[in-house]
Scaffold this active site. Sequence first.
Site, mmCIF file in Angstrom:
data_model
loop_
_atom_site.group_PDB
_atom_site.id
_atom_site.type_symbol
_atom_site.label_atom_id
_atom_site.label_comp_id
_atom_site.label_asym_id
_atom_site.label_seq_id
_atom_site.Cartn_x
_atom_site.Cartn_y
_atom_site.Cartn_z
ATOM 1 N N ASN A 274 -10.201 7.856 6.982
ATOM 2 C CA ASN A 274 -10.442 8.800 6.068
ATOM 3 C C ASN A 274 -10.959 10.416 6.809
ATOM 4 O O ASN A 274 -12.038 10.206 7.492
ATOM 5 C CB ASN A 274 -11.394 8.501 5.147
ATOM 6 C CG ASN A 274 -11.119 7.321 4.173
ATOM 7 O OD1 ASN A 274 -10.136 7.517 3.248
ATOM 8 N ND2 ASN A 274 -11.657 6.247 4.016
ATOM 9 N N LYS B 186 0.942 -1.365 0.027
ATOM 10 C CA LYS B 186 -0.067 0.162 0.160
ATOM 11 C C LYS B 186 0.883 1.249 -0.031
ATOM 12 O O LYS B 186 1.984 1.167 0.606
ATOM 13 C CB LYS B 186 -0.672 0.199 1.175
ATOM 14 C CG LYS B 186 -1.791 -1.051 1.392
ATOM 15 C CD LYS B 186 -2.894 -0.615 2.501
ATOM 16 C CE LYS B 186 -4.021 -1.694 2.552
ATOM 17 N NZ LYS B 186 -4.742 -1.420 3.772
ATOM 18 N N VAL C 49 -18.313 9.349 0.189
ATOM 19 C CA VAL C 49 -19.207 9.269 -1.038
ATOM 20 C C VAL C 49 -20.518 8.655 -0.450
ATOM 21 O O VAL C 49 -21.573 9.192 -0.802
ATOM 22 C CB VAL C 49 -18.631 8.572 -2.118
ATOM 23 C CG1 VAL C 49 -19.584 8.320 -3.099
ATOM 24 C CG2 VAL C 49 -17.364 9.140 -2.801
ATOM 25 N N ARG D 43 -12.236 12.925 5.917
ATOM 26 C CA ARG D 43 -13.398 13.734 5.118
ATOM 27 C C ARG D 43 -14.673 12.935 5.007
ATOM 28 O O ARG D 43 -14.874 11.889 5.618
ATOM 29 C CB ARG D 43 -12.610 13.844 3.820
ATOM 30 C CG ARG D 43 -12.567 12.396 3.184
ATOM 31 C CD ARG D 43 -11.936 12.415 1.726
ATOM 32 N NE ARG D 43 -11.562 11.155 1.284
ATOM 33 C CZ ARG D 43 -12.187 10.032 0.959
ATOM 34 N NH1 ARG D 43 -13.258 9.945 1.221
ATOM 35 N NH2 ARG D 43 -11.650 8.773 0.605
ATOM 36 N N HIS E 92 -11.093 -1.661 -5.714
ATOM 37 C CA HIS E 92 -10.834 -1.233 -4.323
ATOM 38 C C HIS E 92 -11.517 0.198 -4.273
ATOM 39 O O HIS E 92 -11.331 0.701 -3.051
ATOM 40 C CB HIS E 92 -9.486 -1.036 -4.039
ATOM 41 C CG HIS E 92 -8.551 -2.342 -3.807
ATOM 42 N ND1 HIS E 92 -8.673 -3.307 -2.976
ATOM 43 C CD2 HIS E 92 -7.397 -2.631 -4.906
ATOM 44 C CE1 HIS E 92 -7.900 -4.386 -3.319
ATOM 45 N NE2 HIS E 92 -6.866 -3.793 -4.393
ATOM 46 N N LEU F 34 -6.363 -10.272 3.270
ATOM 47 C CA LEU F 34 -7.275 -11.361 3.791
ATOM 48 C C LEU F 34 -8.252 -11.512 2.319
ATOM 49 O O LEU F 34 -8.728 -10.530 1.814
ATOM 50 C CB LEU F 34 -8.535 -10.539 4.909
ATOM 51 C CG LEU F 34 -7.796 -10.461 6.281
ATOM 52 C CD1 LEU F 34 -8.865 -9.900 7.004
ATOM 53 C CD2 LEU F 34 -7.397 -11.807 6.735
#
Length: 450
Positions: A289, A158, A294, A291, A235, A203
């Site tokens: 996150n 990542k 969505v 923020r 993702h 996973l």
Amino acid sequence: MFDTVLIANRGEIAVRVARTCREMGIRTVAVYATPDRESAVVRQADRAVHLGPSPLKRSYLNIPAVIEAARITGAQAIHPGYGFLSEDPDFAEICAANGMTFIGPPPSVMSRLGDKALARSLMARAGLPVLPGSPEPVEHLSTAQEIAAGIGYPVIIKAVAGGGGRGMRVVRRAAEFARAYQEVRATAQAVFGDGRVYLERYLESARHVEVQVLCDRHGNAVHLGDRDCSVQRRHQKLIEEAPAPGLSESLAARMAGAAVTGALSVGYVGVGTFEFLVDGEDFYLMEVNCRIQVEHPVTEMVTGIDLVRQQLLVAAGEPLTIGQSDVVIRGAAIECRVNAEDASRGFVPAPGLLEVFEPPAGPFIRVDTHGYPGYRVPPNYDSLLAKAVVWAPDRPQAMARMVRALDEFRIAGPGVRTSIDFVRTALNDPRFRAAEHDTTLTDRILATGG
């Protein structure tokens, strides 16, 4: 409360923010790139300022232009929506230096949680469960290979500065690791300007469940329940629902408690999301996150709480008027993303002129969109065109209502394709209907042709 708020974003989230501002008596300023000059938010806002041509660095990511737009229009605050500048601590500091309020968490919090590896370490110290992985960014391939072998394959690489489903790669065999490691680093540098990466155990068949938190500047924090976001492509989410179905009361309570604990441990302010992987009765933090998400409408539908309104109140320094006992989850809500993309070709973008655009209507249906007949969906930006959101007293009724809503959508135009057929297929999949799905559902549907 602010007199004027500049919305430093585009698309449906810009329209969404403008609507709450209007309800609160706040003037709005839209900013736009050249392809968005006829966009819905430009039409709806009290004022609109042209930022520049389509390239992001010359428009929506052009910080001097955004600040100047706020200055000349008298905006006291800037709402960044999601994406773009929403998790940029430098932008938040620049807002403050220019006497403007950034509607989001403090820059110091964003810096710590925006670094995914550091956030993972901070949350582990706060007592939140994390997957086995590297304790910090891994700078050298040989070290990364040793760590991957110790974790055990499959692993996921990542980007430290990643987000939105970008900057990550699953590696299932040691022979594939070196190439994947170099590619993720290169992508991270190109997309985020930061090539650092870290590793975690992957996973294969977990659920993606997140918890919404709301915190003020006075040390108060509540959670607003959980959401399941397991139906994804690359993702990135396609279907979200609240509450997450099939969780035991114990598991849901432990995740919610962990999210509040994690938020308080770093002095979080505003609306935020703690994202977890769920494996049976175990859960592990993925990221935080900083923020609005969505998928925030499903939380609004089951709680009756306007999250954008809460963001504005908190940013203005108001203490929370909501205690944990005031948060009551009622019924079930589902959101399906309607993207201008072709699922049959790997979800490639399929923009174009909307000759026909008729969203569904009826009881307990909400459509957040910036589309309208005659609007040309630009190829320059994210493909999200609309979000269909439904509420019902229980999940089976919500699923039936969503299928009906999707059937009512009418979208057509040269070259335009949407994700509606695919999300309808996913909704009707027996695994989804039984709440036995996980993050592999999209791949399984595509592998079997539905």
